[in-house]
Write a protein that holds these residues in place. Structure first.
Motif, PDB file in Angstrom:
ATOM      1  N   TYR A 130       0.852  -1.196   0.000  1.00  0.00           N
ATOM      2  CA  TYR A 130       0.000   0.000   0.000  1.00  0.00           C
ATOM      3  C   TYR A 130       0.886   1.244   0.000  1.00  0.00           C
ATOM      4  O   TYR A 130       0.940   1.981   0.992  1.00  0.00           O
ATOM      5  CB  TYR A 130      -0.903  -0.030   1.233  1.00  0.00           C
ATOM      6  CG  TYR A 130      -2.280   0.581   1.032  1.00  0.00           C
ATOM      7  CD1 TYR A 130      -2.556   1.443  -0.024  1.00  0.00           C
ATOM      8  CD2 TYR A 130      -3.316   0.280   1.908  1.00  0.00           C
ATOM      9  CE1 TYR A 130      -3.813   1.980  -0.194  1.00  0.00           C
ATOM     10  CE2 TYR A 130      -4.589   0.816   1.751  1.00  0.00           C
ATOM     11  CZ  TYR A 130      -4.839   1.668   0.690  1.00  0.00           C
ATOM     12  OH  TYR A 130      -6.092   2.204   0.515  1.00  0.00           O
ATOM     13  N   THR A 176      -1.034  -3.395  -8.300  1.00  0.00           N
ATOM     14  CA  THR A 176      -2.462  -3.330  -7.992  1.00  0.00           C
ATOM     15  C   THR A 176      -3.046  -2.028  -8.527  1.00  0.00           C
ATOM     16  O   THR A 176      -4.093  -2.017  -9.167  1.00  0.00           O
ATOM     17  CB  THR A 176      -2.683  -3.441  -6.476  1.00  0.00           C
ATOM     18  OG1 THR A 176      -2.108  -4.671  -6.014  1.00  0.00           O
ATOM     19  CG2 THR A 176      -4.161  -3.396  -6.116  1.00  0.00           C
ATOM     20  N   CYS A 208      -5.024  -6.780  -2.897  1.00  0.00           N
ATOM     21  CA  CYS A 208      -6.429  -6.610  -3.276  1.00  0.00           C
ATOM     22  C   CYS A 208      -6.701  -7.592  -4.410  1.00  0.00           C
ATOM     23  O   CYS A 208      -6.283  -7.355  -5.546  1.00  0.00           O
ATOM     24  CB  CYS A 208      -6.682  -5.166  -3.714  1.00  0.00           C
ATOM     25  SG  CYS A 208      -8.308  -4.891  -4.442  1.00  0.00           S
ATOM     26  N   ASP A 209      -7.379  -8.673  -4.102  1.00  0.00           N
ATOM     27  CA  ASP A 209      -7.515  -9.770  -5.052  1.00  0.00           C
ATOM     28  C   ASP A 209      -8.116  -9.333  -6.383  1.00  0.00           C
ATOM     29  O   ASP A 209      -7.729  -9.829  -7.439  1.00  0.00           O
ATOM     30  CB  ASP A 209      -8.365 -10.889  -4.437  1.00  0.00           C
ATOM     31  CG  ASP A 209      -8.399 -12.120  -5.313  1.00  0.00           C
ATOM     32  OD1 ASP A 209      -7.374 -12.814  -5.392  1.00  0.00           O
ATOM     33  OD2 ASP A 209      -9.451 -12.378  -5.936  1.00  0.00           O
ATOM     34  N   SER A 210      -9.049  -8.404  -6.361  1.00  0.00           N
ATOM     35  CA  SER A 210      -9.716  -7.977  -7.595  1.00  0.00           C
ATOM     36  C   SER A 210      -8.783  -7.232  -8.554  1.00  0.00           C
ATOM     37  O   SER A 210      -9.089  -7.121  -9.745  1.00  0.00           O
ATOM     38  CB  SER A 210     -10.900  -7.055  -7.275  1.00  0.00           C
ATOM     39  OG  SER A 210     -11.935  -7.762  -6.649  1.00  0.00           O
ATOM     40  N   ASP A 212      -4.958  -7.286  -8.122  1.00  0.00           N
ATOM     41  CA  ASP A 212      -3.545  -7.667  -8.047  1.00  0.00           C
ATOM     42  C   ASP A 212      -3.065  -8.318  -9.347  1.00  0.00           C
ATOM     43  O   ASP A 212      -3.684  -9.263  -9.852  1.00  0.00           O
ATOM     44  CB  ASP A 212      -3.310  -8.661  -6.903  1.00  0.00           C
ATOM     45  CG  ASP A 212      -3.370  -8.022  -5.528  1.00  0.00           C
ATOM     46  OD1 ASP A 212      -3.328  -6.788  -5.441  1.00  0.00           O
ATOM     47  OD2 ASP A 212      -3.445  -8.779  -4.534  1.00  0.00           O
ATOM     48  N   THR A 310      -9.828  -1.110  -3.808  1.00  0.00           N
ATOM     49  CA  THR A 310      -8.570  -1.388  -3.118  1.00  0.00           C
ATOM     50  C   THR A 310      -8.718  -1.262  -1.613  1.00  0.00           C
ATOM     51  O   THR A 310      -8.343  -2.158  -0.851  1.00  0.00           O
ATOM     52  CB  THR A 310      -7.477  -0.410  -3.594  1.00  0.00           C
ATOM     53  OG1 THR A 310      -7.274  -0.576  -4.994  1.00  0.00           O
ATOM     54  CG2 THR A 310      -6.160  -0.671  -2.869  1.00  0.00           C
ATOM     55  N   THR A 311      -9.248  -0.152  -1.160  1.00  0.00           N
ATOM     56  CA  THR A 311      -9.303   0.093   0.281  1.00  0.00           C
ATOM     57  C   THR A 311     -10.289  -0.848   0.970  1.00  0.00           C
ATOM     58  O   THR A 311     -10.055  -1.295   2.092  1.00  0.00           O
ATOM     59  CB  THR A 311      -9.632   1.572   0.574  1.00  0.00           C
ATOM     60  OG1 THR A 311      -9.343   1.853   1.937  1.00  0.00           O
ATOM     61  CG2 THR A 311     -11.081   1.919   0.276  1.00  0.00           C
ATOM     62  N   GLU A 313     -11.227  -4.059  -0.018  1.00  0.00           N
ATOM     63  CA  GLU A 313     -10.736  -5.434   0.043  1.00  0.00           C
ATOM     64  C   GLU A 313      -9.513  -5.560   0.946  1.00  0.00           C
ATOM     65  O   GLU A 313      -9.396  -6.507   1.730  1.00  0.00           O
ATOM     66  CB  GLU A 313     -10.406  -5.934  -1.363  1.00  0.00           C
ATOM     67  CG  GLU A 313     -11.622  -6.162  -2.228  1.00  0.00           C
ATOM     68  CD  GLU A 313     -11.305  -6.921  -3.510  1.00  0.00           C
ATOM     69  OE1 GLU A 313     -10.250  -7.581  -3.577  1.00  0.00           O
ATOM     70  OE2 GLU A 313     -12.123  -6.857  -4.439  1.00  0.00           O
ATOM     71  N   SER A 314      -8.587  -4.611   0.840  1.00  0.00           N
ATOM     72  CA  SER A 314      -7.355  -4.720   1.634  1.00  0.00           C
ATOM     73  C   SER A 314      -7.640  -4.534   3.122  1.00  0.00           C
ATOM     74  O   SER A 314      -7.045  -5.215   3.970  1.00  0.00           O
ATOM     75  CB  SER A 314      -6.324  -3.697   1.156  1.00  0.00           C
ATOM     76  OG  SER A 314      -6.786  -2.370   1.325  1.00  0.00           O
ATOM     77  N   TYR A 348     -18.745  -0.282  -2.391  1.00  0.00           N
ATOM     78  CA  TYR A 348     -17.924  -1.309  -3.029  1.00  0.00           C
ATOM     79  C   TYR A 348     -18.689  -1.970  -4.174  1.00  0.00           C
ATOM     80  O   TYR A 348     -18.145  -2.174  -5.266  1.00  0.00           O
ATOM     81  CB  TYR A 348     -17.514  -2.355  -1.996  1.00  0.00           C
ATOM     82  CG  TYR A 348     -16.754  -3.527  -2.567  1.00  0.00           C
ATOM     83  CD1 TYR A 348     -15.400  -3.424  -2.873  1.00  0.00           C
ATOM     84  CD2 TYR A 348     -17.390  -4.741  -2.816  1.00  0.00           C
ATOM     85  CE1 TYR A 348     -14.695  -4.493  -3.401  1.00  0.00           C
ATOM     86  CE2 TYR A 348     -16.702  -5.813  -3.348  1.00  0.00           C
ATOM     87  CZ  TYR A 348     -15.357  -5.689  -3.642  1.00  0.00           C
ATOM     88  OH  TYR A 348     -14.671  -6.751  -4.174  1.00  0.00           O
TER      89      TYR A 348
END
Length: 464
Positions: A130, A176, A208-210, A212, A310-311, A313-314, A348
């Protein structure tokens, strides 16, 4: 060959032909790391013992007439969110040092090693990825080899610095929101963010899986292609990994930009950049005889969606760590995660819905063009410790805005190569070469053409 800073292609050619041994290359690599990394702080872990064993195996294969692999003897290192057998996977944090050592290498490390490349260590990075600056509170500030008073960029800071300084010929990073492209641009090297789902992320610590992605950084477009080609392939451990045919991109580079329809990104991608950044894009476009401009619709909202995804999911990933070990985070990272934990779920969901619409709008542009050129960062590498960024008449927080031009592309997962534009007496700048999904070959061809023209270059930094 007695010096480590050769390109991956040069080193592999020398080792495969017997003109140099893998052990000689490794000795030179170790000497280069020892000479400059005390200042740069690109490495957090060194794996010389396993590297020496691998070098001996390669030399034995060459002596016996066996194929040592297309990347034989090439030294490489990885951002320390990749699993390295026998080491805890730090992900740039203090907390992760308490994890048990990894029992296996990450998939991409294994694939590079099977191709003959030699892992020499793990690299510094922004805490939990991050970050855009390279200023790690736990492992030290990773400095820019072009000027050690300036940022290397992040979060793949060590990856950018190690390649630019000639400590390794190849490095792996993650991206990411721009974490391969920003350090590539600031350190003046080439970087590839592949299509989302192209390279498996198995054996890496997520951010962030969506969003990365994993990819290589190198000092030539050819090296990006060589490493990319051997890393491709489906892996069932990563649910996002797509079943796609392996592209042989290294074989297509000679085609250059011939026949490709190339345009410059306008509007959003011109409004926040300093004049010298726009000049770098114009320089690349002029060399390629590009006159057309396209508008990427709703890029600002695309960036906003990337922020929210990002924020959200992380923060969810780190909630337990925030509850039990909040004081062990870098305060800047901790506050970002805490803020993200407060984002409403409805935001989200809307961001993900918008992302799909935005993806389709940008994809439609590629019916008429093959490549879009855009700036990689709004400025050259800022000085270490700077907190604010002045763009025209506006002053904004520096850390998030280094990703001003990378985030709108990360959001939809299109492939991008960063080509470095060196400037005499000034820090380098980067140009994004954006292609349609699964067409990394076209972006690499354009990068190779700019390199042949001498427009995009990545010399070894003298470390000053």
């Amino acid at each position: 060959m007695t010096v480590a800073p050769g390109t991956a292609f040069e080193i592999a050619t020398a080792v495969r032909s017997g003109a140099a041994s893998a052990s000689e290359i490794l000795d030179a690599t170790k000497a280069r790391i020892e000479a400059v990394d005390g200042v740069l702080k690109a490495f957090t872990d060194l794996t010389f013992e396993r590297a020496e064993k691998k070098a001996r195996e390669i030399d034995a294969a060459v002596a016996a007439g066996r194929d040592p692999g297309p990347l034989a003897g090439v030294p490489f290192a990885v951002k320390n969110l990749f699993d390295i057998e026998g080491l805890p996977t730090r992900a740039g944090s203090m907390i992760n040092r308490d994890r048990a050592p990894a029992t296996n290498d990450a998939v991409l490390i294994r694939r590079l090693s099977e191709a003959g490349a030699i892992l020499v260590g793990g690299l510094n990075m922004g805490e939990y990825a991050y970050d855009f600056t390279g200023e790690n509170a736990h492992d030290g500030i990773c400095r820019n080899p072009r000027d050690i008073n300036h940022m290397s960029g992040g979060s793949s800071s060590g990856s950018g610095a190690a390649v630019a300084a000639g400590m390794v010929s190849l490095a792996l990073g993650s991206d990411t929101n721009g974490s391969i492209r920003v350090p590539s641009a600031l350190c003046g090297i080439f970087g590839l963010k592949p299509t989302y789902g192209r390279l498996p992320r198995s054996g890496t610590f997520p951010f962030c899986d969506s969003l990365d992605h994993l990819g290589p950084l190198a000092r030539s477009a050819q090296d990006l292609a060589l490493s990319f080609d051997v890393m491709q392939g489906f892996d069932a451990q990563d649910a996002a990994c797509a079943r796609k045919p392996v592209l042989q991109t290294a074989k297509t580079l000679d085609a250059g930009a011939n026949g490709l329809r190339i345009a410059i990104a306008g509007d959003y991608f011109t409004r926040g950049a300093r004049p010298e950044v726009l000049d770098a894009v114009t320089k690349a476009a002029s060399a390629l005889s590009v006159t057309r401009e396209v508008m990427i619709p709703e890029a600002a909202r695309g960036r906003a969606a990337a922020f929210i995804i990002t924020t959200s999911e992380s923060s969810a990933l780190h909630l337990d760590r925030l509850r039990t070990r909040a004081s062990d985070f870098d305060p800047d990272t901790r506050y970002r995660f805490l803020s993200g934990a407060l984002v409403p779920a409805a935001w989200y969901i809307k961001a993900q819905r918008f992302r799909r619409w935005y993806h389709n709008q940008v994809l439609a542009l590629f019916k008429d063009v093959d490549i879009i050129l855009a700036p990689a960062t709004p400025c050259a590498a800022p000085k270490i410790g700077e907190k604010l960024l002045t763009l025209g008449e506006e002053t904004v927080p520096l850390r998030p805005n280094l990703g001003l031009f990378t985030q709108p592309i990360s959001c939809i997962g299109f492939p991008v190569v960063v080509a470095p534009i060196q400037r005499e007496g000034a820090l380098p700048l980067g140009v994004q070469i954006i292609a349609a999904p699964w067409r990394e070959d076209l972006a690499l061809r354009v990068a190779a053409e700019l390199q042949r023209m001498g427009i995009a270059t990545a010399p070894v930094a003298s470390v000053v």
